[in-house]
Design a protein around this motif. Structure first.
Motif, PDB file in Angstrom:
ATOM      1  N   LEU A  53      10.821   4.882  -1.504  1.00 40.84           N
ATOM      2  CA  LEU A  53       9.567   5.596  -1.301  1.00 40.84           C
ATOM      3  C   LEU A  53       9.715   7.085  -1.586  1.00 40.84           C
ATOM      4  O   LEU A  53       8.839   7.866  -1.251  1.00 40.84           O
ATOM      5  N   GLN A  92       9.800  10.347   3.485  1.00 36.50           N
ATOM      6  CA  GLN A  92       9.693   9.145   2.657  1.00 36.50           C
ATOM      7  C   GLN A  92      10.923   8.261   2.824  1.00 36.50           C
ATOM      8  O   GLN A  92      10.814   7.041   2.991  1.00 36.50           O
ATOM      9  N   LEU A 125      -1.360   7.373   5.178  1.00 39.73           N
ATOM     10  CA  LEU A 125       0.045   7.649   5.482  1.00 39.73           C
ATOM     11  C   LEU A 125       0.820   7.935   4.205  1.00 39.73           C
ATOM     12  O   LEU A 125       1.696   8.806   4.173  1.00 39.73           O
ATOM     13  N   ARG A 126       0.466   7.248   3.132  1.00 40.78           N
ATOM     14  CA  ARG A 126       1.130   7.456   1.845  1.00 40.78           C
ATOM     15  C   ARG A 126       0.892   8.872   1.326  1.00 40.78           C
ATOM     16  O   ARG A 126       1.795   9.506   0.772  1.00 40.78           O
ATOM     17  N   VAL A 129       6.777   8.846  -4.603  1.00 38.77           N
ATOM     18  CA  VAL A 129       5.453   8.251  -4.527  1.00 38.77           C
ATOM     19  C   VAL A 129       4.610   8.788  -5.668  1.00 38.77           C
ATOM     20  O   VAL A 129       4.386   9.989  -5.764  1.00 38.77           O
ATOM     21  N   ALA A 156      -2.592   2.830   5.836  1.00 39.90           N
ATOM     22  CA  ALA A 156      -1.372   3.002   5.052  1.00 39.90           C
ATOM     23  C   ALA A 156      -1.601   3.941   3.870  1.00 39.90           C
ATOM     24  O   ALA A 156      -0.704   4.708   3.490  1.00 39.90           O
ATOM     25  N   SER A 191      10.961   4.706   4.607  1.00 43.55           N
ATOM     26  CA  SER A 191      11.418   3.573   3.808  1.00 43.55           C
ATOM     27  C   SER A 191      12.395   2.718   4.597  1.00 43.55           C
ATOM     28  O   SER A 191      12.313   1.487   4.612  1.00 43.55           O
ATOM     29  N   THR A 233       0.821  -1.203   0.000  1.00 42.18           N
ATOM     30  CA  THR A 233       0.000   0.000   0.000  1.00 42.18           C
ATOM     31  C   THR A 233       0.858   1.256   0.000  1.00 42.18           C
ATOM     32  O   THR A 233       0.578   2.222  -0.726  1.00 42.18           O
ATOM     33  N   LEU A 234       1.911   1.273   0.807  1.00 41.75           N
ATOM     34  CA  LEU A 234       2.770   2.450   0.886  1.00 41.75           C
ATOM     35  C   LEU A 234       3.491   2.715  -0.424  1.00 41.75           C
ATOM     36  O   LEU A 234       3.650   3.867  -0.843  1.00 41.75           O
TER      37      LEU A 234
END
Length: 208
Positions: A95, A182, A171-172, A98, A168, A186, A29-30
């Motif tokens: 990450l 990020q 949070l992303r 994104v 998540a 990560s 999800t992230l």
């Protein structure tokens, strides 16, 4: 119905404990968003149904009587999760960009999630130690009972891991606004995956 309620409570307690499946849903999800997380949940539910089928057919007895088979499965699953964690630890950009488009196709995430679930030693321990106790031959068709227990298992997985996806995903969105956060997250997530793998290997090997 009493034993079904008890099974539901036990399954929910097992699923809510952090482990390989939850870590994979969180990471998917992230990195790739809510749809990827949902695909991961679907794959894990499929893996859970395979576990239920194995428990109903008694295939799990093979792992009970051949400890080396269990240990091999345990090692493979732990190494797989550790490999994902090390990838996040090594790649500082994991990450840091994104995007709206997923980096991995949904069917690939689904298959990886199923594989992760099938290599999860926690599930095999549950099927060997707990599942058979809730099969009551005197109550009728064993296949029908297994389907009912499987439905309860799937419902618990969808509820718990679905909540993980929603959290998540939010949070992303927050991470998208800060490249430093990020990169830090990560590394945190990579370390969490590695620790999960080590903990799973240690606890599972003790039980085996």
């Amino acid at each position: 119905m009493e034993h079904l309620w008890l099974y539901a409570v036990l399954v929910a307690g097992i699923v809510v404990l952090p482990g390989m499946d939850m870590a994979f849903v969180l990471a998917s999800t992230l990195v790739d968003g809510r749809r990827s997380g949902a695909a991961a949940v679907a794959g894990i539910v499929l893996g859970g149904m395979v576990h239920v089928a194995m428990g109903a057919l008694g295939v799990g007895l093979l792992l009970q009587h051949v400890p080396m088979a269990f240990n091999a499965l345990l090692l493979a699953g732990s190494l797989y999760v550790a490999w994902m964690g090390c990838g996040l630890l090594r790649n500082t950009q994991a990450l840091s960009h994104v995007q709206d488009q997923p980096s991995r196709a949904l069917h690939s995430t689904f298959l990886r999630a199923t594989l992760t679930c099938l290599m999860n030693p926690k599930a095999y321990i549950f099927m060997l130690a707990v599942f058979p106790q809730f099969i009551r031959p005197q109550l009728g068709n064993i296949a029908a009972q297994s389907i009912a227990l499987g439905a309860i298992t799937a419902a618990a997985q969808i509820a718990v891991y679905g909540a993980v996806v929603l959290v998540a995903a939010q949070l992303r969105v927050w991470l998208r606004g800060s490249s430093k956060s990020q990169t830090t997250f990560s590394h945190w997530l990579g370390g969490l995956l590695v620790l999960t793998a080590v903990w799973t290997l240690w606890m599972g090997w003790r039980v085996a």
